[in-house]
Design a protein around this motif. Structure first.
Motif, mmCIF file in Angstrom:
data_model
loop_
_atom_site.group_PDB
_atom_site.id
_atom_site.type_symbol
_atom_site.label_atom_id
_atom_site.label_comp_id
_atom_site.label_asym_id
_atom_site.label_seq_id
_atom_site.Cartn_x
_atom_site.Cartn_y
_atom_site.Cartn_z
ATOM 1 N N TYR A 171 -29.144 9.285 -11.359
ATOM 2 C CA TYR A 171 -28.345 10.449 -10.460
ATOM 3 C C TYR A 171 -27.765 11.335 -11.714
ATOM 4 O O TYR A 171 -26.670 10.429 -11.360
ATOM 5 N N LYS A 172 -27.033 12.661 -11.310
ATOM 6 C CA LYS A 172 -26.328 13.131 -11.742
ATOM 7 C C LYS A 172 -25.343 13.571 -10.457
ATOM 8 O O LYS A 172 -25.532 14.462 -9.661
ATOM 9 N N TYR A 173 -24.384 13.414 -10.974
ATOM 10 C CA TYR A 173 -23.178 14.345 -9.494
ATOM 11 C C TYR A 173 -21.445 14.595 -10.246
ATOM 12 O O TYR A 173 -21.573 13.958 -11.195
ATOM 13 N N ARG A 174 -20.475 15.223 -8.934
ATOM 14 C CA ARG A 174 -19.669 14.944 -9.974
ATOM 15 C C ARG A 174 -18.531 13.817 -8.724
ATOM 16 O O ARG A 174 -18.687 14.099 -7.862
ATOM 17 N N VAL A 175 -16.665 13.619 -8.836
ATOM 18 C CA VAL A 175 -16.485 13.795 -8.047
ATOM 19 C C VAL A 175 -14.997 13.273 -8.779
ATOM 20 O O VAL A 175 -14.285 14.199 -9.350
ATOM 21 N N GLY A 176 -14.396 13.554 -7.206
ATOM 22 C CA GLY A 176 -12.345 13.808 -7.957
ATOM 23 C C GLY A 176 -11.775 12.450 -7.931
ATOM 24 O O GLY A 176 -11.988 11.583 -7.014
ATOM 25 N N ILE A 177 -10.763 12.404 -8.839
ATOM 26 C CA ILE A 177 -10.153 11.107 -8.918
ATOM 27 C C ILE A 177 -8.534 12.152 -9.429
ATOM 28 O O ILE A 177 -8.432 13.375 -10.097
ATOM 29 N N THR A 178 -7.671 11.138 -9.145
ATOM 30 C CA THR A 178 -6.095 11.841 -9.637
ATOM 31 C C THR A 178 -5.661 10.339 -9.812
ATOM 32 O O THR A 178 -5.344 9.191 -9.275
ATOM 33 N N PHE A 179 -4.378 11.159 -10.223
ATOM 34 C CA PHE A 179 -3.660 9.442 -11.642
ATOM 35 C C PHE A 179 -1.904 10.293 -11.684
ATOM 36 O O PHE A 179 -1.879 10.979 -11.827
ATOM 37 N N LYS A 180 -1.502 9.570 -11.149
ATOM 38 C CA LYS A 180 0.429 9.173 -11.652
ATOM 39 C C LYS A 180 0.512 8.483 -12.781
ATOM 40 O O LYS A 180 0.341 7.437 -12.684
ATOM 41 N N PHE A 181 0.941 8.432 -13.535
ATOM 42 C CA PHE A 181 1.511 7.895 -14.394
ATOM 43 C C PHE A 181 3.120 8.263 -14.815
ATOM 44 O O PHE A 181 3.840 8.937 -14.484
ATOM 45 N N PHE A 182 3.846 6.815 -14.711
ATOM 46 C CA PHE A 182 4.755 6.734 -14.862
ATOM 47 C C PHE A 182 5.654 5.976 -16.082
ATOM 48 O O PHE A 182 4.957 5.336 -16.556
ATOM 49 N N ILE A 183 6.228 6.689 -17.233
ATOM 50 C CA ILE A 183 6.801 6.719 -18.105
ATOM 51 C C ILE A 183 7.629 6.664 -19.058
ATOM 52 O O ILE A 183 8.632 6.976 -18.340
ATOM 53 N N ASP A 184 8.126 4.506 -19.221
ATOM 54 C CA ASP A 184 9.668 4.875 -19.885
ATOM 55 C C ASP A 184 9.270 5.681 -21.192
ATOM 56 O O ASP A 184 8.800 5.054 -22.185
ATOM 57 N N ILE A 185 10.541 7.276 -21.393
ATOM 58 C CA ILE A 185 10.548 8.051 -22.233
ATOM 59 C C ILE A 185 10.967 7.298 -23.613
ATOM 60 O O ILE A 185 11.632 7.389 -24.229
ATOM 61 N N ARG A 186 12.183 6.089 -22.769
ATOM 62 C CA ARG A 186 12.805 5.591 -23.731
ATOM 63 C C ARG A 186 12.353 4.564 -24.769
ATOM 64 O O ARG A 186 12.874 4.588 -25.800
ATOM 65 N N GLU A 187 11.974 3.763 -24.308
ATOM 66 C CA GLU A 187 10.907 2.584 -25.063
ATOM 67 C C GLU A 187 9.843 3.828 -25.092
ATOM 68 O O GLU A 187 8.817 2.382 -25.900
ATOM 69 N N LYS A 188 9.315 4.084 -24.282
ATOM 70 C CA LYS A 188 7.741 5.258 -24.714
ATOM 71 C C LYS A 188 6.199 3.828 -24.539
ATOM 72 O O LYS A 188 5.804 3.592 -25.163
#
Length: 293
Positions: free
Chosen positions: A118-135
């Motif tokens: 089967y072929k289909y589409r789905v929605g997904i959302t992400f949040k990334f929390f990034i320490d930009i000092r330590e990368k």
């Protein structure tokens, strides 16, 4: 695919600092699944409310693989068809940058387990929390849209082939952990059939259910030592001292996303032709015994 960029009300320079570190120094926009571990530490966390929390590079990458063609339940995917990049937030006291994006992704199911490609589409959302000092990435919050888990737990993951797959893993890869006489074919099928497909009102797949064992069966293929205990019908501690697929944490998506973030995600899906309450465009009519008027 199309990209929609949402205008931000945040001040320019903190946002630029976030974007420079994330996109120029860390090159997260080029990141592939296998390269994710480079930017994770043992205290990094992936949270998906219905499935629980995953800590550290190995567990996080393993979980992300479960939503790709590495998983035995998918023949191909996810293939990104649309992206919306959302406003960047920055906490100057902690140097933590929050970047989020909404996606429409396309899958093709694995016919040997699901019954057809089967072929289909789905929605997904992400949040990334990034320490930009330590990368490095401190936390990832994920949320699949609408009724996608309903599709998986009530149809794709409970076919006779999928049940054979889970019980087969328990009888072969896990026999040294369980003991040879604990789970024979008949016993596994009977006990598996007695389980709910998921638990709770939000289709939790971290409790005592078929859904939890279907998810962890995908992990067990490549890491039986780490996950055979999670397939057990009776509580069994894994090598890290955790017991899974017994009791759900019962987390809400609102623990991970604000209502305004979810509303924004819903609006994005509508623009891409998906009903947010369904969250996918798989047509169940005539499939899996579903009759439609």
């Amino acid at each position: 695919f199309t990209i929609h960029v949402v205008a931000s009300s945040y001040t320019l320079f903190p946002r630029l600092r976030c974007l420079y570190v994330a996109l120029v120094e860390m090159k997260l926009q080029q990141l592939q699944t296998d390269g994710l571990a480079e930017f994770l530490r043992e205290d990094s966390l992936l949270s998906y409310a219905p499935a629980g929390n995953y800590f550290g590079p190995d567990a996080i990458v393993e979980y992300v693989h479960s939503a790709t063609a590495v998983s035995p339940y998918y023949k191909s995917g996810p293939n990104i068809t649309a992206v919306q990049v959302n406003p960047v937030e920055f906490d100057q006291d902690t140097d933590i940058c929050m970047m989020s994006a909404d996606f429409i992704i396309a899958y093709e199911s694995e016919p040997t387990l699901v019954g057809d490609d089967y072929k289909y589409r789905v929605g997904i959302t992400f949040k990334f929390f990034i320490d930009i000092r330590e990368k490095y990435i401190t936390q990832i919050n994920a949320h699949f849209a609408g009724g996608y888990l309903d599709l998986l737990t009530n149809y794709h993951w409970v076919t006779p082939q999928a049940i054979d797959f889970v019980c087969g893993i328990m009888e072969t890869l896990c026999v040294d952990i369980y003991g040879e006489d604990v789970y024979d074919v008949t016993n596994c099928r009977e006990r598996y059939a007695a389980l709910p497909n998921s638990t709770g009102p939000d289709n939790y797949i971290d409790g005592d259910s078929k859904g939890c064992r279907a998810l962890h069966s995908a992990f067990t293929v490549t890491n039986p030592e780490g996950h055979c205990a999670h397939l057990s019908f009776d509580p069994l501690m894994d090598p890290k001292g955790a017991i899974k697929c017994q009791e759900s944490d019962g987390r809400s998506v609102l623990d991970l996303f604000t209502q305004s973030e979810l509303d924004r995600f819903d609006a994005f899906q509508v623009r891409q032709g998906l009903d947010p309450n369904v969250g996918h465009d798989f047509d169940l009519c005539g499939e899996f015994g579903v009759d439609c008027p």
